[in-house]
Design a protein around this motif. Structure first.
Motif, mmCIF file in Angstrom:
data_model
loop_
_atom_site.group_PDB
_atom_site.id
_atom_site.type_symbol
_atom_site.label_atom_id
_atom_site.label_comp_id
_atom_site.label_asym_id
_atom_site.label_seq_id
_atom_site.Cartn_x
_atom_site.Cartn_y
_atom_site.Cartn_z
ATOM 1 N N ASN A 153 -12.836 -74.628 54.441
ATOM 2 C CA ASN A 153 -11.530 -74.019 54.724
ATOM 3 C C ASN A 153 -11.671 -72.607 55.285
ATOM 4 O O ASN A 153 -11.325 -71.635 54.632
ATOM 5 C CB ASN A 153 -10.703 -73.907 53.428
ATOM 6 N N PRO A 154 -12.145 -72.499 56.504
ATOM 7 C CA PRO A 154 -12.374 -71.153 57.034
ATOM 8 C C PRO A 154 -11.092 -70.322 57.068
ATOM 9 O O PRO A 154 -10.055 -70.810 57.486
ATOM 10 C CB PRO A 154 -12.901 -71.409 58.450
ATOM 11 N N GLY A 155 -11.184 -69.114 56.593
ATOM 12 C CA GLY A 155 -10.042 -68.206 56.618
ATOM 13 C C GLY A 155 -9.045 -68.459 55.508
ATOM 14 O O GLY A 155 -8.122 -67.683 55.291
ATOM 15 N N GLU A 156 -9.222 -69.553 54.783
ATOM 16 C CA GLU A 156 -8.207 -69.905 53.800
ATOM 17 C C GLU A 156 -8.644 -69.716 52.358
ATOM 18 O O GLU A 156 -7.881 -69.957 51.433
ATOM 19 C CB GLU A 156 -7.748 -71.355 54.024
ATOM 20 N N PHE A 245 -14.138 -52.043 63.466
ATOM 21 C CA PHE A 245 -13.077 -51.864 62.483
ATOM 22 C C PHE A 245 -11.764 -52.487 62.990
ATOM 23 O O PHE A 245 -11.082 -53.217 62.268
ATOM 24 C CB PHE A 245 -12.896 -50.358 62.215
ATOM 25 N N HIS A 246 -11.447 -52.226 64.239
ATOM 26 C CA HIS A 246 -10.191 -52.773 64.785
ATOM 27 C C HIS A 246 -10.253 -54.286 64.932
ATOM 28 O O HIS A 246 -9.278 -54.982 64.636
ATOM 29 C CB HIS A 246 -9.861 -52.099 66.119
ATOM 30 N N ILE A 247 -11.388 -54.769 65.362
ATOM 31 C CA ILE A 247 -11.537 -56.226 65.480
ATOM 32 C C ILE A 247 -11.404 -56.868 64.108
ATOM 33 O O ILE A 247 -10.698 -57.862 63.921
ATOM 34 C CB ILE A 247 -12.901 -56.573 66.139
ATOM 35 N N PHE A 248 -12.071 -56.268 63.151
ATOM 36 C CA PHE A 248 -12.024 -56.763 61.770
ATOM 37 C C PHE A 248 -10.567 -56.867 61.295
ATOM 38 O O PHE A 248 -10.132 -57.898 60.793
ATOM 39 C CB PHE A 248 -12.814 -55.800 60.861
ATOM 40 N N ASN A 249 -9.815 -55.781 61.486
ATOM 41 C CA ASN A 249 -8.431 -55.771 61.005
ATOM 42 C C ASN A 249 -7.596 -56.862 61.652
ATOM 43 O O ASN A 249 -6.868 -57.588 60.970
ATOM 44 C CB ASN A 249 -7.787 -54.413 61.276
ATOM 45 N N THR A 250 -7.708 -56.968 62.962
ATOM 46 C CA THR A 250 -6.916 -57.981 63.656
ATOM 47 C C THR A 250 -7.233 -59.379 63.121
ATOM 48 O O THR A 250 -6.335 -60.151 62.798
ATOM 49 C CB THR A 250 -7.210 -57.947 65.177
ATOM 50 N N LEU A 251 -8.517 -59.665 63.001
ATOM 51 C CA LEU A 251 -8.911 -60.999 62.544
ATOM 52 C C LEU A 251 -8.450 -61.233 61.111
ATOM 53 O O LEU A 251 -7.874 -62.276 60.783
ATOM 54 C CB LEU A 251 -10.435 -61.160 62.631
ATOM 55 N N HIS A 252 -8.687 -60.266 60.270
ATOM 56 C CA HIS A 252 -8.358 -60.428 58.857
ATOM 57 C C HIS A 252 -6.862 -60.630 58.663
ATOM 58 O O HIS A 252 -6.439 -61.509 57.914
ATOM 59 C CB HIS A 252 -8.867 -59.217 58.062
ATOM 60 N N GLN A 253 -6.077 -59.827 59.385
ATOM 61 C CA GLN A 253 -4.626 -59.950 59.255
ATOM 62 C C GLN A 253 -4.121 -61.308 59.707
ATOM 63 O O GLN A 253 -3.143 -61.818 59.193
ATOM 64 C CB GLN A 253 -3.919 -58.857 60.067
ATOM 65 N N SER A 254 -4.814 -61.903 60.668
ATOM 66 C CA SER A 254 -4.314 -63.204 61.114
ATOM 67 C C SER A 254 -5.051 -64.358 60.440
ATOM 68 O O SER A 254 -5.012 -65.486 60.923
ATOM 69 C CB SER A 254 -4.363 -63.297 62.638
ATOM 70 N N GLY A 255 -5.682 -64.055 59.322
ATOM 71 C CA GLY A 255 -6.285 -65.124 58.519
ATOM 72 C C GLY A 255 -7.503 -65.775 59.145
ATOM 73 O O GLY A 255 -7.827 -66.932 58.867
ATOM 74 N N LYS A 256 -8.182 -65.042 60.016
ATOM 75 C CA LYS A 256 -9.394 -65.584 60.614
ATOM 76 C C LYS A 256 -10.595 -65.209 59.740
ATOM 77 O O LYS A 256 -10.592 -64.172 59.100
ATOM 78 C CB LYS A 256 -9.579 -65.024 62.035
ATOM 79 N N GLN A 257 -11.573 -66.097 59.736
ATOM 80 C CA GLN A 257 -12.711 -65.903 58.832
ATOM 81 C C GLN A 257 -13.730 -64.913 59.394
ATOM 82 O O GLN A 257 -14.141 -65.019 60.549
ATOM 83 C CB GLN A 257 -13.392 -67.241 58.572
#
Ligand code: ADP
Ligand code: MG
Length: 464
Positions: A153-156, A245-257
């Motif tokens: 369950n990537p990201g979940e 840092f910015h890439i991390f935030n964007t991905l994390h906020q949209s539930g990406k693993q």
């Protein structure tokens, strides 16, 4: 079971093509390399610009790819032409060793143009790294279990980011790529990308130079699964850290693993921005410890099986007892055994094993960390380790700090900047100054020279 000998019959034309390839290879690699890795390869078939060659096992492909990628590409275009393709075939043993064969084809190289025309993203994931060939042991239990959960369950899961840390050769890269492989197997449409933080940095620098930072950044922000290996190499690279840092935030906020690996836990990544360190701790942090004896035996059994060799238990045991710290070395030992046995048409017996283990132990490159150097040096001078990182000007602290910096420069590949960061964020000129002072001291003071020599031995032994 099918008999594949017919499929393996080789025409003269095929042989000639391969011979032409070998000529170029021979002229470009040392004889020992040529004999060990290229001579055992057999040509099988050549048709429609595709040359099929048979290699003994996956490790040959890996090894050749890692060391001679450019050469092979050159050989392909020179001998097989612009549309040429080289296909590696591995003949696997089945239940009956070497009797029945199953052919696995691995398409190894395509001309660059074809790659970009066909595929959308290159995951950089090595198909060899699977959960199926990752041996479970006490040292990797949590990391492995979490990796499996994530690949389901990537990201979940709450394991986001997932941060694996541990020493060299313990399976971090294997595990995090196994996650990538599994996700791609189950959901081929997911955008999965794996790269080391160094690779990431190099691409970023290129993007700056070519004025494409926005494209670069949105490419990574668009991934479903971002896997970054050896994140410790972001230390001292502030601009790359900012962008990450910015890439991390964007991905994390949209539930990406997000999956990361490092040689140490987040809190010990001195020189990495605090906001990154704190984010790395949001999800799950799991360590990998060196394998115990039973795990080493299991790994050796499994690897020798995948090489198609059956080794006596006493041989497996001898290796497991003598090579302890790292799985890459266990593997290296088997490859070396295999190579020297096949090269000299010798049996793999205990004598050859002992000799090989000994060679590996003496040739071993010691891997030392700045932390370990600091610890050993501070111990010797009875100085608190924290003091060398602070602004403390006491004589014994200064000398311990300077010697630790000196040895860090001598014994590691870290840059002056990185070394400075490990000593309380000192600047690279301070490290140069320390290096020069110690260097002068050593040439004038026999006692100090002996002290530093013995510290050096201690550090190298400790790392071995
Ligand atoms: P690291 O990234 O921690 O330095 P790697 O993932 O590169 O280590 O592992 C080194 C080698 O050991 C690889 O070839 C890998 O396949 C193998 N390896 C590591 N751990 C295991 C394991 N538990 N079972 C089987 N092979 C392993
Ligand atoms: Mg690795």
């Amino acid at each position: 079971m099918k008999d594949s000998s017919a499929a393996l019959e080789t025409t003269d034309y095929t042989k000639t093509m391969w011979k032409q390839c070998l000529e170029i290879i021979k002229a470009n690699v040392p004889p020992i390399t040529y004999n060990t890795w290229f001579i055992p390869i057999k040509p099988i078939d050549y048709s429609n610009d595709v040359l099929k060659i048979q290699v003994p096992n996956n490790y040959f492909i890996e090894w050749i790819d890692e060391h001679y990628n450019t050469l092979i590409n050159k050989v392909i275009s020179q001998v097989l032409g612009e549309n040429g393709k080289l296909v590696y075939v591995i003949v696997e043993e089945k239940d009956n060793l070497f009797e029945a064969h199953e052919i696995i084809e691995v398409v190894k190289k395509q001309p660059e143009a074809q790659i970009s025309a066909v595929s959308d993203i290159d995951s950089h994931i090595n198909p060899r790294y699977k959960f199926e060939n990752f041996i479970k042991g006490e040292g990797n239990q949590l990391a492995r279990a979490a990796s499996i959960a994530i690949s389901d369950n990537p990201g979940e899961t709450s394991f986001n980011p997932f941060f694996i840390y541990g020493g060299v050769g313990l399976g971090k890269t294997h595990l995090i790529q196994a996650v990538g492989n599994k996700i791609l197997e189950k959901h081929s449409s997911k955008k999965v990308i794996y790269l080391s933080s160094e690779h990431f940095t190099v691409e970023f620098v290129d993007a700056i130079q070519s004025n494409t930072v926005n494209e670069f950044s949105s490419y990574y922000k668009n991934m479903d699964v971002l896997i970054i290996d050896d994140i410790q190499f972001l230390i001292g690279k502030e601009k790359t850290q900012d962008l990450f840092f910015h890439i991390f935030n964007t991905l994390h906020q949209s539930g990406k693993q997000i999956i990361l690996s490092s040689d140490k836990p987040p809190k010990d990544l001195k020189g990495l921005s605090e906001r990154l360190v704190s984010r790395f701790q949001w999800g799950l942090t799991a360590d990998i410890q060196p394998p115990d004896f039973e795990t080493r035996i299991a790994i050796l059994n499994n690897k020798s099986k995948s090489f198609g060799i059956a080794l006596e238990p006493e041989i497996i045991e001898y290796i497991a007892l003598n090579i302890k710290s790292n799985i890459r070395e266990l593997e290296g030992c088997l490859i070396k055994l295999l190579a020297s046995a096949s090269l000299n048409s010798k049996e793999i017996d205990l004598a050859l094993t002992k000799k090989t283990v000994k060679e590996i132990s003496t040739n071993k490159q010691t891997i030392v960390s700045i932390e370990n150097i600091t610890k050993v040096v501070c111990n010797h001078f009875s100085v608190d380790e924290n003091k060398v990182r602070e602004k403390n000007r006491k004589k014994e602290v200064v000398i311990a700090r300077q010697i630790a910096m000196f040895l860090s420069k001598k014994l590691t590949t870290s840059s002056l900047k990185t070394i400075g960061l490990h000593f309380g964020g000192r600047d690279h000129s301070t490290v140069i100054h320390a290096f020069n002072s110690v260097d002068t001291l050593l040439s004038n003071d026999t006692y100090m020279r002996e002290t530093v020599d013995s510290l050096r031995n201690k550090i190298e032994l400790g790392a071995a």
